[in-house]
Design a protein around this motif. Structure first.
Motif, PDB file in Angstrom:
ATOM      1  N   GLY A 225       0.824  -1.203   0.000  1.00  0.00           N
ATOM      2  CA  GLY A 225       0.000   0.000   0.000  1.00  0.00           C
ATOM      3  C   GLY A 225       0.857   1.252   0.000  1.00  0.00           C
ATOM      4  N   ILE A 226       0.199   2.383  -0.118  1.00  0.00           N
ATOM      5  CA  ILE A 226       0.913   3.660  -0.206  1.00  0.00           C
ATOM      6  C   ILE A 226       1.665   3.965   1.084  1.00  0.00           C
ATOM      7  N   ARG A 227       1.125   3.612   2.234  1.00  0.00           N
ATOM      8  CA  ARG A 227       1.820   3.840   3.511  1.00  0.00           C
ATOM      9  C   ARG A 227       3.154   3.105   3.521  1.00  0.00           C
ATOM     10  N   GLN A 228       3.138   1.843   3.069  1.00  0.00           N
ATOM     11  CA  GLN A 228       4.363   1.061   3.040  1.00  0.00           C
ATOM     12  C   GLN A 228       5.348   1.635   2.026  1.00  0.00           C
ATOM     13  N   SER A 229       4.833   2.127   0.916  1.00  0.00           N
ATOM     14  CA  SER A 229       5.701   2.740  -0.082  1.00  0.00           C
ATOM     15  C   SER A 229       6.413   3.954   0.499  1.00  0.00           C
ATOM     16  N   HIS A 230       5.688   4.766   1.252  1.00  0.00           N
ATOM     17  CA  HIS A 230       6.312   5.925   1.906  1.00  0.00           C
ATOM     18  C   HIS A 230       7.325   5.483   2.961  1.00  0.00           C
ATOM     19  N   GLN A 231       7.037   4.378   3.636  1.00  0.00           N
ATOM     20  CA  GLN A 231       7.981   3.863   4.624  1.00  0.00           C
ATOM     21  C   GLN A 231       9.270   3.371   3.954  1.00  0.00           C
ATOM     22  N   VAL A 232       9.149   2.795   2.770  1.00  0.00           N
ATOM     23  CA  VAL A 232      10.342   2.375   2.023  1.00  0.00           C
ATOM     24  C   VAL A 232      11.188   3.598   1.690  1.00  0.00           C
ATOM     25  N   ALA A 233      10.547   4.661   1.207  1.00  0.00           N
ATOM     26  CA  ALA A 233      11.275   5.889   0.870  1.00  0.00           C
ATOM     27  C   ALA A 233      11.965   6.452   2.111  1.00  0.00           C
ATOM     28  N   HIS A 234      11.285   6.428   3.256  1.00  0.00           N
ATOM     29  CA  HIS A 234      11.887   6.911   4.502  1.00  0.00           C
ATOM     30  C   HIS A 234      13.073   6.033   4.905  1.00  0.00           C
ATOM     31  N   LEU A 235      12.902   4.722   4.805  1.00  0.00           N
ATOM     32  CA  LEU A 235      13.979   3.784   5.136  1.00  0.00           C
ATOM     33  C   LEU A 235      15.183   4.026   4.232  1.00  0.00           C
ATOM     34  N   ALA A 236      14.936   4.208   2.945  1.00  0.00           N
ATOM     35  CA  ALA A 236      16.032   4.447   1.993  1.00  0.00           C
ATOM     36  C   ALA A 236      16.817   5.702   2.366  1.00  0.00           C
ATOM     37  N   GLY A 237      16.129   6.727   2.822  1.00  0.00           N
ATOM     38  CA  GLY A 237      16.803   7.950   3.238  1.00  0.00           C
ATOM     39  C   GLY A 237      17.598   7.784   4.521  1.00  0.00           C
ATOM     40  N   ALA A 238      17.220   6.820   5.336  1.00  0.00           N
ATOM     41  CA  ALA A 238      17.855   6.638   6.635  1.00  0.00           C
ATOM     42  C   ALA A 238      18.993   5.610   6.636  1.00  0.00           C
ATOM     43  N   VAL A 239      19.035   4.739   5.642  1.00  0.00           N
ATOM     44  CA  VAL A 239      20.024   3.655   5.615  1.00  0.00           C
ATOM     45  C   VAL A 239      21.119   4.005   4.607  1.00  0.00           C
ATOM     46  N   PRO A 240      22.325   4.284   5.083  1.00  0.00           N
ATOM     47  CA  PRO A 240      23.389   4.737   4.182  1.00  0.00           C
ATOM     48  C   PRO A 240      23.776   3.757   3.080  1.00  0.00           C
ATOM     49  N   HIS A 241      23.649   2.455   3.324  1.00  0.00           N
ATOM     50  CA  HIS A 241      24.056   1.514   2.279  1.00  0.00           C
ATOM     51  C   HIS A 241      22.955   1.251   1.247  1.00  0.00           C
ATOM     52  N   ILE A 242      21.819   1.950   1.365  1.00  0.00           N
ATOM     53  CA  ILE A 242      20.863   2.011   0.256  1.00  0.00           C
ATOM     54  C   ILE A 242      21.267   3.244  -0.542  1.00  0.00           C
ATOM     55  N   LEU A 243      21.885   3.017  -1.690  1.00  0.00           N
ATOM     56  CA  LEU A 243      22.432   4.119  -2.476  1.00  0.00           C
ATOM     57  C   LEU A 243      21.382   4.822  -3.314  1.00  0.00           C
ATOM     58  N   GLU A 244      20.374   4.079  -3.762  1.00  0.00           N
ATOM     59  CA  GLU A 244      19.335   4.647  -4.616  1.00  0.00           C
ATOM     60  C   GLU A 244      17.995   4.011  -4.282  1.00  0.00           C
ATOM     61  N   ASP A 245      16.941   4.790  -4.429  1.00  0.00           N
ATOM     62  CA  ASP A 245      15.569   4.300  -4.321  1.00  0.00           C
ATOM     63  C   ASP A 245      14.787   4.921  -5.463  1.00  0.00           C
ATOM     64  N   HIS A 246      14.231   4.086  -6.306  1.00  0.00           N
ATOM     65  CA  HIS A 246      13.426   4.558  -7.429  1.00  0.00           C
ATOM     66  C   HIS A 246      12.016   3.999  -7.266  1.00  0.00           C
ATOM     67  N   ARG A 247      11.031   4.887  -7.161  1.00  0.00           N
ATOM     68  CA  ARG A 247       9.636   4.454  -7.133  1.00  0.00           C
ATOM     69  C   ARG A 247       9.213   4.286  -8.590  1.00  0.00           C
ATOM     70  N   VAL A 248       8.697   3.106  -8.931  1.00  0.00           N
ATOM     71  CA  VAL A 248       8.462   2.759 -10.322  1.00  0.00           C
ATOM     72  C   VAL A 248       7.032   2.262 -10.539  1.00  0.00           C
ATOM     73  N   THR A 249       6.662   2.200 -11.808  1.00  0.00           N
ATOM     74  CA  THR A 249       5.375   1.619 -12.182  1.00  0.00           C
ATOM     75  C   THR A 249       5.587   0.153 -12.530  1.00  0.00           C
ATOM     76  N   GLY A 250       4.504  -0.559 -12.675  1.00  0.00           N
ATOM     77  CA  GLY A 250       4.589  -1.974 -13.025  1.00  0.00           C
ATOM     78  C   GLY A 250       4.228  -2.842 -11.837  1.00  0.00           C
ATOM     79  N   THR A 251       4.709  -4.071 -11.846  1.00  0.00           N
ATOM     80  CA  THR A 251       4.351  -5.004 -10.776  1.00  0.00           C
ATOM     81  C   THR A 251       5.098  -4.717  -9.481  1.00  0.00           C
ATOM     82  N   ASP A 252       6.216  -4.008  -9.569  1.00  0.00           N
ATOM     83  CA  ASP A 252       6.982  -3.636  -8.372  1.00  0.00           C
ATOM     84  C   ASP A 252       6.805  -2.154  -8.114  1.00  0.00           C
TER      85      ASP A 252
END
Length: 152
Positions: A76-103
């Motif tokens: 859901g959208i809440r979880q998607s926002h949580q992924v974006a927040h996690l990506a900003g907080a975890v230094p070894h996540i270098l990139e986060d791209h929100r995409v269309t499609g099945t993922d």
């Protein structure tokens, strides 16, 4: 949308290849005066076409030999926002791209070893369904942004 002319694109190409080039060298290569080049580069910065300057670093040579892409389908959208927040907080996540499609997200991550990714995958499991692909090699890891095709 910002309209860029051929000289702007030439400057962008040169700076993407070597952001350390000075105004004098840029001016020589594009056929303008250094003050004219400085004005153009500052304009590109103020328009946020140029968003920053950085060094490209080889992750493996810098101590991060494991590189992977994690695709994530969230619930859901809440979880998607949580992924974006996690990506900003975890230094070894270098990139986060929100995409269309099945993922919903594609993450580029680095780690010291494969086992070090397990806690991250556990966190992502709380937000959706992750699938990890490990990078074997990167024949083209980066390329400069080309000018748009204006012939169409």
């Amino acid at each position: 949308m910002t309209t860029l002319d051929a000289t702007d694109w030439r400057l962008l190409g040169l700076l993407q290849q070597d952001a350390r080039l000075g105004f004098r060298e840029l001016a020589r290569q594009v056929g303008l005066s250094p003050p004219a080049v400085a004005t153009r580069v500052r304009r590109l910065e103020s328009l946020q076409v140029i968003t920053g300057y950085s060094a490209r670093v080889d992750p493996a040579k810098a101590g991060w030999p494991v590189q992977a892409f994690v695709v994530l389908s969230t619930t859901g959208i809440r979880q998607s926002h949580q992924v974006a927040h996690l990506a900003g907080a975890v230094p070894h996540i270098l990139e986060d791209h929100r995409v269309t499609g099945t993922d919903d997200h594609i993450l580029r991550v680095v780690a010291h070893d494969i086992g070090a990714l397990e806690p991250l995958v556990d966190q992502l499991n709380e937000l959706g369904k992750p699938a990890t692909s490990f990078v074997l090699s990167s024949p083209k890891a980066w390329g400069p942004l080309p000018p748009p095709d204006t012939s169409a």
